[in-house]
Design a protein around this motif. Structure first.
Motif, mmCIF file in Angstrom:
data_model
loop_
_atom_site.group_PDB
_atom_site.id
_atom_site.type_symbol
_atom_site.label_atom_id
_atom_site.label_comp_id
_atom_site.label_asym_id
_atom_site.label_seq_id
_atom_site.Cartn_x
_atom_site.Cartn_y
_atom_site.Cartn_z
ATOM 1 N N SER A 89 -2.360 -8.505 13.976
ATOM 2 C CA SER A 89 -1.075 -7.796 13.899
ATOM 3 C C SER A 89 -0.176 -8.198 12.734
ATOM 4 C CB SER A 89 -0.259 -7.958 15.189
ATOM 5 O OG SER A 89 -0.795 -7.124 16.154
ATOM 6 N N ASN A 90 -0.653 -9.036 11.852
ATOM 7 C CA ASN A 90 0.193 -9.392 10.706
ATOM 8 C C ASN A 90 0.316 -8.240 9.710
ATOM 9 O OD1 ASN A 90 0.654 -11.884 11.713
ATOM 10 N ND2 ASN A 90 -0.446 -13.018 10.118
ATOM 11 N N GLY A 91 -0.620 -7.281 9.805
ATOM 12 C CA GLY A 91 -0.531 -6.110 8.931
ATOM 13 C C GLY A 91 -1.629 -6.018 7.884
ATOM 14 N N SER A 115 -2.592 -2.453 7.430
ATOM 15 C CA SER A 115 -1.469 -1.743 6.807
ATOM 16 C C SER A 115 -1.399 -2.027 5.307
ATOM 17 C CB SER A 115 -0.147 -2.140 7.461
ATOM 18 O OG SER A 115 -0.178 -1.853 8.840
ATOM 19 N N SER A 150 -4.351 1.348 12.453
ATOM 20 C CA SER A 150 -3.528 0.139 12.574
ATOM 21 C C SER A 150 -2.598 0.290 13.768
ATOM 22 C CB SER A 150 -2.703 -0.067 11.302
ATOM 23 O OG SER A 150 -1.744 0.956 11.192
ATOM 24 N N GLY A 151 -2.050 -0.835 14.194
ATOM 25 C CA GLY A 151 -1.065 -0.808 15.269
ATOM 26 C C GLY A 151 -1.668 -0.957 16.644
ATOM 27 N N THR A 201 -6.379 -2.272 17.086
ATOM 28 C CA THR A 201 -6.757 -3.570 16.560
ATOM 29 C C THR A 201 -8.117 -3.470 15.889
ATOM 30 O OG1 THR A 201 -5.494 -4.808 18.149
ATOM 31 C CG2 THR A 201 -7.493 -5.854 17.365
ATOM 32 N N PRO A 237 -11.107 -8.574 11.538
ATOM 33 C CA PRO A 237 -10.339 -8.818 12.765
ATOM 34 C C PRO A 237 -9.462 -10.064 12.566
ATOM 35 C CG PRO A 237 -12.710 -8.623 13.194
ATOM 36 C CD PRO A 237 -12.542 -8.799 11.725
ATOM 37 N N GLY A 238 -8.500 -10.289 13.441
ATOM 38 C CA GLY A 238 -7.626 -11.456 13.287
ATOM 39 C C GLY A 238 -8.395 -12.770 13.311
ATOM 40 N N ASN A 289 4.193 -10.763 4.903
ATOM 41 C CA ASN A 289 4.414 -9.361 5.251
ATOM 42 C C ASN A 289 5.543 -9.220 6.281
ATOM 43 O OD1 ASN A 289 3.755 -6.601 5.042
ATOM 44 N ND2 ASN A 289 2.509 -6.729 6.924
ATOM 45 N N ARG A 290 5.944 -7.999 6.523
ATOM 46 C CA ARG A 290 7.043 -7.685 7.452
ATOM 47 C C ARG A 290 8.355 -8.280 6.957
ATOM 48 N NH1 ARG A 290 5.944 -6.625 12.798
ATOM 49 N NH2 ARG A 290 3.788 -6.083 13.173
ATOM 50 N N ASP A 347 10.636 -6.750 5.676
ATOM 51 C CA ASP A 347 11.726 -5.826 6.049
ATOM 52 C C ASP A 347 12.429 -6.270 7.320
ATOM 53 O OD1 ASP A 347 10.380 -3.874 8.413
ATOM 54 O OD2 ASP A 347 8.959 -4.820 7.064
ATOM 55 N N VAL A 405 6.627 -8.944 1.105
ATOM 56 C CA VAL A 405 6.491 -7.484 1.066
ATOM 57 C C VAL A 405 6.631 -6.856 2.443
ATOM 58 C CG1 VAL A 405 4.932 -7.537 -0.928
ATOM 59 C CG2 VAL A 405 3.983 -7.660 1.389
ATOM 60 N N ALA A 463 4.368 -3.951 4.094
ATOM 61 C CA ALA A 463 3.245 -3.030 3.913
ATOM 62 C C ALA A 463 3.555 -1.676 4.543
ATOM 63 C CB ALA A 463 1.992 -3.622 4.534
ATOM 64 N N ARG A 464 4.169 -1.730 5.697
ATOM 65 C CA ARG A 464 4.448 -0.486 6.398
ATOM 66 C C ARG A 464 5.390 0.399 5.576
ATOM 67 N NH1 ARG A 464 6.346 -0.424 12.561
ATOM 68 N NH2 ARG A 464 6.480 1.808 12.895
ATOM 69 N N ILE A 511 12.599 1.249 5.350
ATOM 70 C CA ILE A 511 12.795 0.863 6.741
ATOM 71 C C ILE A 511 14.119 0.119 6.900
ATOM 72 C CG2 ILE A 511 11.954 -0.598 8.623
ATOM 73 C CD1 ILE A 511 9.138 -0.130 7.687
HETATM 74 P P1 GTP Z 1 -5.357 -6.417 13.732
HETATM 75 O O1 GTP Z 1 -6.263 -5.396 13.201
HETATM 76 O O2 GTP Z 1 -5.036 -6.210 15.175
HETATM 77 O O3 GTP Z 1 -5.800 -7.801 13.472
HETATM 78 O O4 GTP Z 1 -3.919 -6.222 13.015
HETATM 79 P P2 GTP Z 1 -3.565 -5.980 11.492
HETATM 80 O O5 GTP Z 1 -3.330 -7.283 10.859
HETATM 81 O O6 GTP Z 1 -4.529 -5.076 10.873
HETATM 82 O O7 GTP Z 1 -2.145 -5.261 11.604
HETATM 83 P P3 GTP Z 1 -1.813 -3.723 11.501
HETATM 84 O O8 GTP Z 1 -1.875 -3.275 10.111
HETATM 85 O O9 GTP Z 1 -2.589 -2.988 12.507
HETATM 86 O O10 GTP Z 1 -0.278 -3.753 11.899
HETATM 87 C C1 GTP Z 1 0.155 -4.062 13.184
HETATM 88 C C2 GTP Z 1 1.481 -3.353 13.458
HETATM 89 O O11 GTP Z 1 2.479 -3.896 12.601
HETATM 90 C C3 GTP Z 1 1.438 -1.858 13.169
HETATM 91 O O12 GTP Z 1 2.176 -1.184 14.120
HETATM 92 C C4 GTP Z 1 2.102 -1.730 11.820
HETATM 93 O O13 GTP Z 1 2.743 -0.499 11.617
HETATM 94 C C5 GTP Z 1 3.103 -2.867 11.859
HETATM 95 N N1 GTP Z 1 3.390 -3.370 10.528
HETATM 96 C C6 GTP Z 1 2.490 -3.720 9.571
HETATM 97 N N2 GTP Z 1 3.122 -4.151 8.462
HETATM 98 C C7 GTP Z 1 4.449 -4.071 8.720
HETATM 99 C C8 GTP Z 1 5.624 -4.370 7.951
HETATM 100 O O14 GTP Z 1 5.561 -4.800 6.802
HETATM 101 N N3 GTP Z 1 6.825 -4.159 8.552
HETATM 102 C C9 GTP Z 1 6.919 -3.690 9.815
HETATM 103 N N4 GTP Z 1 8.139 -3.534 10.303
HETATM 104 N N5 GTP Z 1 5.844 -3.407 10.559
HETATM 105 C C10 GTP Z 1 4.622 -3.597 10.035
#
Ligand code: GTP
Ligand code: MG
Length: 424
Positions: A89-91, A94, A107-108, A112, A183-184, A240-241, A243, A290, A292-293, A313
């Motif tokens: 879930s770190n993104g 994304s 994603s999301g 997973t 995967p994570g 990441n995240r 924002d 950054v 990513a979303r 965002i």
């Molecule tokens: P797994 O495949 O489960 O290991 O996760 P992942 O690392 O691929 O993460 P993923 O890209 O699926 O993102 C998980 C959730 O976080 C999604 O709902 C994305 O939209 C959200 N997300 C990803 N990057 C960001 C970001 O930079 N900001 C925000 N606010 N949300 C983000």
């Protein structure tokens, strides 16, 4: 004109270093292949006519033909590979989608990533996927279907699904970048297998962290193992995240700066003091903050002809979007340089060895023909005019071949060194 601008920008991309080097080395091998074919014909003729060349030698020469063909095949498949790792879930998915400018990978929540997913360019105009151990091309009609296909499959977490996406839809794929999503690192017990199966030939690794928390043991351990198995891997760290930090109610600018410099320091220490894969100066160029979303949303807006800021965002969009682009630029420079060095240096040194071997073999044959001729000249009474004529001709042809091979070896060496010097 928009297309034109895109084209010009694309050609300024640092990835072109790799693309050009690949083309140059390929052109050189096309020439080597021609010379080898020509020489083979000649060697076979010598074998048939005068038995100066024996069977073993002829077969050895034919093995050079196969070797050159083999190198050309590998060369055609050479690409730049980047692999993404980090906690669930770190993104990770994304980030890849943002770089591809389209939501390709699921994603999301509920999506997973449960096995390795590789996205690579394809010349076909339709996307398709292939599962490990199967040659079947499964059509991907839309993203939703792709997501479902990936969810439903009972795949082992270290198996690989390859997603072939039309090159024309993304410059990075056009220029032979291959993305690997994972995967994570926190959910797997098989990190060693992961590394052996998917990482050893990666040119760049991207560690995707969550800027809202600190690096975990699992994330650190994974990269410790990677750097034990590979000498000085290229690692980028994305916080990441970012924002989300801007949205915190008590987030005053000075607070944000403090968080940022704490994270930066930890990341740099990790790369330099713990992993020892780089120095302080370079490490500082490898750490980014950054979203990513947000970057993905911005690009989707851009593609619709809207301002990228419509994808914002939170407060501070421009700085974050700029930083994402800055990451991409540094990433492109790093990956193309690294791939040229590791892949093409090997090909060019193999090319040099090969032409060197051929040269000494031909020198040898030439010498034998000379001895053979002198011997025959001593017994000239026995020789008919016709035989003498053939031999002189053979001498001339051999001398010519020898010269050609010498020139070829020199040319190949020069071209290869020049190509590498220009590009690095
Ligand atoms: P797994 O495949 O489960 O290991 O996760 P992942 O690392 O691929 O993460 P993923 O890209 O699926 O993102 C998980 C959730 O976080 C999604 O709902 C994305 O939209 C959200 N997300 C990803 N990057 C960001 C970001 O930079 N900001 C925000 N606010 N949300 C983000
Ligand atoms: Mg994922």
């Amino acid at each position: 004109s928009e297309n034109r601008t895109m084209h010009i920008n694309a050609d300024k991309s640092p990835l072109q270093v790799f693309v050009r080097a690949k083309k140059k080395i390929n052109d050189i091998y096309v020439e080597i292949e021609e010379y080898v074919a020509e020489t083979t014909t000649f060697i076979n003729a010598l074998h048939a006519e005068a038995e100066i060349v024996d069977k073993a030698e002829r077969e050895l020469f034919e093995s050079y033909v196969l070797k050159v063909a083999g190198i050309r095949e590998v060369l055609a498949r050479d690409h730049m590979k980047v692999a993404f790792f980090g906690r669930t879930s770190n993104g990770k998915s994304s980030v890849i989608n943002a770089m591809l400018r389209e939501k390709i990978l699921p994603s999301g929540i509920g999506h997973t990533t449960n096995c390795f997913c590789q996205v690579e360019g394809s010349d076909s105009s339709e996307a398709y996927l292939m599962k490990e151990g199967s040659e079947e091309k499964l059509n991907v009609v839309n993203i939703k279907q792709l997501a479902n296909a990936l969810c439903q499959e009972k795949l082992s977490e270290s198996s690989l699904v390859r997603i072939f996406w039309p090159r024309e839809r993304c410059n990075l794929l056009r220029d032979d970048v291959v993305f690997v999503d994972s995967p994570g690192v926190d959910v797997s017990a098989n990190l060693d297998d992961w590394i052996d199966n998917h990482c050893l030939n990666a040119d760049v690794f991207v560690l995707v962290l969550n800027a809202e928390s600190t690096m975990t043991r699992a994330e650190k351990q994974f990269f410790h193992t990677v750097s034990q198995k590979l000498s000085k891997p290229n690692i980028f760290i994305l916080n990441n995240r970012w924002d989300a930090s801007a949205n915190e109610p008590e987030s005053q600018e000075s607070e944000l700066d403090k968080v940022r410099s704490q994270h930066t320091e930890r990341c740099i220490d990790f790369l330099t003091k713990e992993l020892k894969v780089t120095n302080e100066k370079e490490a500082a160029e490898r750490v980014f903050f950054v979203s990513a979303r947000e970057a993905l949303q911005a690009r989707i807006e851009e593609a619709k002809g809207n301002s990228p800021s419509q994808g914002a965002i939170a407060e501070g969009f421009h700085a974050r979007y700029f930083e994402f682009q800055d990451f991409e630029r540094k990433f492109e420079e790093c990956i193309s340089k690294s791939a040229v060095q590791t892949k093409f240096e090997k090909h060019s040194s193999r090319g040099k060895t090969l032409s060197g071997d051929m040269r000494s073999m031909l020198d040898n044959i030439y010498e034998r023909i000379t001895i053979f001729r002198n011997l025959k000249l001593d017994q000239k009474t026995l020789l008919s005019e016709r035989i003498q004529g053939t031999e002189t001709e053979m001498m001339n042809v051999t001398r010519e071949m020898k010269l050609k091979i010498h020139n070829m070896v020199e040319e190949v060496e020069q071209k290869v060194s020049k190509a590498l010097n220009e590009e690095i």
